[in-house]
Design a protein around this motif. Structure first.
Motif, PDB file in Angstrom:
ATOM      1  N   ILE A   1      43.561  40.901  44.361  1.00 39.35           N
ATOM      2  CA  ILE A   1      42.539  40.409  43.429  1.00 39.35           C
ATOM      3  C   ILE A   1      41.400  39.860  44.280  1.00 39.35           C
ATOM      4  CG2 ILE A   1      41.991  38.772  41.582  1.00 39.35           C
ATOM      5  CD1 ILE A   1      44.067  40.676  40.599  1.00 39.35           C
ATOM      6  N   PRO A   2      40.165  40.326  44.110  1.00 39.73           N
ATOM      7  CA  PRO A   2      39.065  39.817  44.940  1.00 39.73           C
ATOM      8  C   PRO A   2      38.809  38.337  44.684  1.00 39.73           C
ATOM      9  CG  PRO A   2      38.207  41.128  43.116  1.00 39.73           C
ATOM     10  CD  PRO A   2      39.699  41.283  43.080  1.00 39.73           C
ATOM     11  N   ASP A   3      38.340  37.662  45.705  1.00 41.12           N
ATOM     12  CA  ASP A   3      37.964  36.260  45.551  1.00 41.12           C
ATOM     13  C   ASP A   3      36.610  36.195  44.836  1.00 41.12           C
ATOM     14  OD1 ASP A   3      36.385  33.780  46.628  1.00 41.12           O
ATOM     15  OD2 ASP A   3      38.511  33.315  46.929  1.00 41.12           O
ATOM     16  N   ARG A   4      36.588  35.448  43.751  1.00 38.91           N
ATOM     17  CA  ARG A   4      35.373  35.360  42.923  1.00 38.91           C
ATOM     18  C   ARG A   4      34.161  34.915  43.748  1.00 38.91           C
ATOM     19  NH1 ARG A   4      34.215  34.084  37.211  1.00 38.91           N
ATOM     20  NH2 ARG A   4      36.417  34.163  36.700  1.00 38.91           N
ATOM     21  N   TYR A   5      34.402  34.068  44.750  1.00 34.32           N
ATOM     22  CA  TYR A   5      33.291  33.461  45.481  1.00 34.32           C
ATOM     23  C   TYR A   5      32.936  34.231  46.744  1.00 34.32           C
ATOM     24  CZ  TYR A   5      34.895  30.249  42.075  1.00 34.32           C
ATOM     25  OH  TYR A   5      35.279  29.742  40.873  1.00 34.32           O
TER      26      TYR A   5
ATOM     27  N   ASP B   1      41.901  40.355  31.785  1.00 41.65           N
ATOM     28  CA  ASP B   1      42.105  41.802  31.688  1.00 41.65           C
ATOM     29  C   ASP B   1      42.504  42.375  33.049  1.00 41.65           C
ATOM     30  OD1 ASP B   1      42.222  44.281  30.492  1.00 41.65           O
ATOM     31  OD2 ASP B   1      40.061  44.578  30.389  1.00 41.65           O
ATOM     32  N   GLY B   2      41.834  41.913  34.098  1.00 44.96           N
ATOM     33  CA  GLY B   2      42.126  42.421  35.439  1.00 44.96           C
ATOM     34  C   GLY B   2      43.490  42.001  35.953  1.00 44.96           C
ATOM     35  N   THR B   3      43.830  40.722  35.804  1.00 45.84           N
ATOM     36  CA  THR B   3      45.098  40.235  36.355  1.00 45.84           C
ATOM     37  C   THR B   3      46.298  40.772  35.571  1.00 45.84           C
ATOM     38  OG1 THR B   3      44.782  38.162  35.126  1.00 45.84           O
ATOM     39  CG2 THR B   3      44.164  38.162  37.448  1.00 45.84           C
ATOM     40  N   THR B   4      46.161  40.888  34.246  1.00 43.86           N
ATOM     41  CA  THR B   4      47.266  41.479  33.474  1.00 43.86           C
ATOM     42  C   THR B   4      47.435  42.952  33.838  1.00 43.86           C
ATOM     43  OG1 THR B   4      45.736  41.881  31.613  1.00 43.86           O
ATOM     44  CG2 THR B   4      47.154  39.927  31.467  1.00 43.86           C
ATOM     45  N   SER B   5      46.305  43.644  34.080  1.00 40.73           N
ATOM     46  CA  SER B   5      46.362  45.057  34.479  1.00 40.73           C
ATOM     47  C   SER B   5      47.112  45.235  35.795  1.00 40.73           C
ATOM     48  CB  SER B   5      44.950  45.632  34.658  1.00 40.73           C
ATOM     49  OG  SER B   5      44.204  45.546  33.487  1.00 40.73           O
ATOM     50  N   VAL B   6      46.773  44.385  36.772  1.00 40.23           N
ATOM     51  CA  VAL B   6      47.420  44.471  38.084  1.00 40.23           C
ATOM     52  C   VAL B   6      48.910  44.150  37.952  1.00 40.23           C
ATOM     53  CG1 VAL B   6      47.549  43.400  40.379  1.00 40.23           C
ATOM     54  CG2 VAL B   6      45.340  44.034  39.412  1.00 40.23           C
ATOM     55  N   ALA B   7      49.220  43.126  37.152  1.00 43.57           N
ATOM     56  CA  ALA B   7      50.632  42.773  36.936  1.00 43.57           C
ATOM     57  C   ALA B   7      51.379  43.948  36.306  1.00 43.57           C
ATOM     58  CB  ALA B   7      50.729  41.532  36.048  1.00 43.57           C
TER      59      ALA B   7
ATOM     60  N   LEU C   1      45.056  35.913  42.198  1.00 44.22           N
ATOM     61  CA  LEU C   1      46.379  36.405  42.589  1.00 44.22           C
ATOM     62  C   LEU C   1      47.484  35.467  42.103  1.00 44.22           C
ATOM     63  CD1 LEU C   1      47.110  39.004  43.975  1.00 44.22           C
ATOM     64  CD2 LEU C   1      47.187  37.809  46.161  1.00 44.22           C
ATOM     65  N   HIS C   2      47.157  34.170  41.929  1.00 41.75           N
ATOM     66  CA  HIS C   2      48.155  33.226  41.388  1.00 41.75           C
ATOM     67  C   HIS C   2      48.591  33.652  39.988  1.00 41.75           C
ATOM     68  CE1 HIS C   2      47.580  30.759  44.827  1.00 41.75           C
ATOM     69  NE2 HIS C   2      46.430  30.214  44.458  1.00 41.75           N
TER      70      HIS C   2
ATOM     71  N   LEU D   1      52.363  34.696  38.698  1.00 45.11           N
ATOM     72  CA  LEU D   1      52.987  34.145  37.485  1.00 45.11           C
ATOM     73  C   LEU D   1      53.486  35.259  36.570  1.00 45.11           C
ATOM     74  CD1 LEU D   1      53.468  31.684  35.466  1.00 45.11           C
ATOM     75  CD2 LEU D   1      51.219  32.250  34.542  1.00 45.11           C
ATOM     76  N   LEU D   2      52.644  36.300  36.375  1.00 43.83           N
ATOM     77  CA  LEU D   2      52.948  37.346  35.400  1.00 43.83           C
ATOM     78  C   LEU D   2      53.976  38.369  35.900  1.00 43.83           C
ATOM     79  CD1 LEU D   2      49.327  37.949  34.071  1.00 43.83           C
ATOM     80  CD2 LEU D   2      51.161  36.664  32.956  1.00 43.83           C
TER      81      LEU D   2
END
Length: 562
Positions: free
Chosen positions: A111-115, A88-94, A293-294, A298-299
């Motif tokens: 995109i924040p780093d999960r870790y 949901d987050g990455t498609t939103s940013v794209a 961010l990868h 892609l998107l």
């Protein structure tokens, strides 16, 4: 499994739909169960129209958000589009970043780093914005609870526009604009949008100021449909319209990133189920194993050859994700078996070495076996982080709310949430969570339920009937693929277990000398004895197509047998 037959709608309503739509009683019943009572309702259901998309300015603060973005463009400010690392987050940013770049160049994505940063708006992300002279951040699929982070950004003269769909906390952040249909003071007509759906409303509003119509934004709907499917939001109202047309884009003119994934599949037409189980896990894998961010790269890539390279990298992440998923699930099972000293109402497991990127998937796997509200914890820096999943009918978010004295931070939905806590509070939280669930859950919810739309005879399953059922799609929560029950069935003698582990059941069923129809029941191999030796049995199933050697036939997708 609990078999629950939905109540039959009122007879006069069934007769009305049979008359005005010229359909049979079963189809009329299915429609009424979905709240469709009139010819007009049915027309809108079977023929979704972009004309029924709501005016984005009905959403609270939309005018403020558009005005602030326009001001940034006029003043030549740097804008950062910030989103969570899941689908949901990455498609939103794209979606939002690629739209903004059609009208303005100074747009960065983050995109924040999960870790390193964890879920949502982060201090590190705000520092990155400051270091790069960014004065406006648009958050997507996160931010509604980031009171302290927004205050931190304000101190640095960085404005925030929040686009979110999660439930707000008691206090709203002091952002320039907060777009969230779940705000108590927001009167937007539909409050079940996903994060990408809220992002789409923002670009719809921006576009309307530039003379663009919903048709001009059509190419972005493949992203929205993917997020709707992956985020498990209701497939009703505006979501259903957006998903319907988004699937058209995916099947007729997908963006290069989707095409790079789809080209690896040997399928003529994808359904939203394919999107959920094929496309979404690959997009998710980037944020789970490496960097979200990868997925955005892609998107947003327009060159198909470059997109194929990105897709190949993401396929590697997905393979690694599957291996981790299997390994951690096995370890979690072993831990649970050791802990089974008493009957528990929850499943809570923890290992400091488990990969944070797959604990949500593992939680879902544990639910499949133990069917309890479930939390899977791992170490994250100097804290513990968990993914929560729930059983149907139980609100895990509310349960966490009642345990918040032990929690640092939490957020999410009724059925899926995330949280962090101090390691020394783990046992106290675990005990409190067990107590809250034990005292509040209806014990029936601890047995999986199959909701059955209607009992039908096998002879009703015809090509014409199936063509109508297909028009009920796209399927998802509150518009699931119709589930039927048939009784007094017999196998013709061909029943057998199939699959590498022989854990799937294949049958050929008849009912009172009806024409035989094949059925496949995944993970129902143990039920073989129930259908052998001409035993009579009842079955719950959905209807789908089976393609074999170029021949397409109807089959039962078995869910349970008794």
């Amino acid at each position: 499994m609990r078999w629950t037959l939905k109540p039959k709608p009122e007879t006069h309503k069934i007769e009305h739909l049979v008359d005005v739509l010229q359909v049979n009683e079963t189809v009329a019943t299915l429609l009424l169960q979905r709240g469709i009572e009139t010819y007009e309702d049915a027309k809108n259901f079977f023929r979704p129209s972009l004309e029924h998309i709501h005016d984005p300015f009905l959403m609270k603060d939309m005018n403020l958000a558009v005005a602030r973005i326009d001001k940034a463009i006029t003043n030549g400010e740097n804008i950062m589009v910030y989103g969570d690392y899941d689908v949901d987050g990455t498609t939103s940013v794209a979606l939002v970043s690629s739209y903004l770049k059609t009208i303005y160049l100074n747009v960065a994505t983050y995109i924040p780093d999960r870790y390193e940063e964890g879920y949502g708006l982060s201090f590190l992300g705000i520092d990155f914005a400051e270091d790069n002279d960014i004065s406006l951040i648009i958050t997507l699929d996160c931010g509604i609870k980031a009171v302290d982070k927004v205050a931190y950004a304000n101190e640095k003269n960085i404005d925030i526009i929040i686009c979110d769909h999660h439930r707000p906390g008691n206090e709203l952040p002091k952002a320039v604009a907060i777009l969230d249909p779940k705000r108590d003071d927001c009167n937007y007509p539909y409050d079940e949008l996903c994060g990408c759906g809220v992002g789409f409303k923002l670009i719809q509003a921006l576009g309307s100021k530039r003379g663009q119509t919903i048709t001009d934004l059509f190419p972005y709907l493949d992203l929205v449909a993917t997020a709707i499917g992956a985020d498990i939001v209701p497939l009703t109202g505006e979501n259903r319209i957006l998903a319907h047309f988004g699937m058209q884009v995916i099947n007729s003119a997908p963006r290069a990133g989707f095409k790079a994934i789809i080209d690896q599949l040997k399928k003529k037409e994808l359904t939203i189920t394919d999107v959920v189980f094929v496309i979404a896990p690959r997009i998710n894998a980037a944020g789970r194993i490496s960097q979200g961010l990868h997925a955005v790269e892609l998107l947003t890539e327009n060159d198909l050859e470059v997109a194929k390279q990105y897709a190949a990298s993401i396929e590697t992440y997905n393979t690694e994700r599957r291996a981790l998923d299997q390994e951690i699930t096995t370890a979690a099972f072993q831990q649970i078996e050791k802990l089974q000293e008493q009957e528990r109402f929850t499943t809570v497991v923890y290992d400091e070495n488990w990969h944070k990127g797959v604990i949500g998937i593992v939680a879902s796997r544990l639910i499949e076996t133990y069917y309890r509200p479930t939390l899977v914890f791992t170490k994250s820096g100097n804290k513990l982080a968990a993914s929560a999943r729930s059983v149907k009918g139980f609100d895990v978010y509310n349960a966490l709310e009642q345990c918040q004295e032990h929690i640092i931070q939490f957020g999410g939905h009724k059925y899926a949430a995330g949280l962090t806590l101090k390691e020394e509070n783990y046992q106290a939280f675990k005990d409190a969570f067990e107590e809250v669930v034990k005292n509040s859950i209806d014990k029936n919810l601890l047995t999986p339920e199959i909701l059955i739309d209607k009992e039908i005879a096998l002879k009703e399953i015809t090509p014409k009937f199936y063509r109508i059922l297909k028009q009920f799609s796209p399927f998802g929560p509150q518009n699931m693929s119709p589930t039927f029950m048939s009784t007094q069935l017999q196998d013709t003698g061909w029943a057998k277990c199939v699959g590498a582990e022989e854990d799937h059941l294949k049958i050929k069923a008849i009912q009172r000398k009806s024409k035989a129809i094949s059925g496949i029941g995944f993970n129902l191999g143990e039920k073989l004895s129930k259908v052998q030796n001409k035993n009579l049995f009842d079955a719950v199933y959905s209807v789908d197509e089976n393609e074999w050697n170029g021949t397409v036939t109807l089959q039962l997708r078995l869910k349970d047998i008794r």
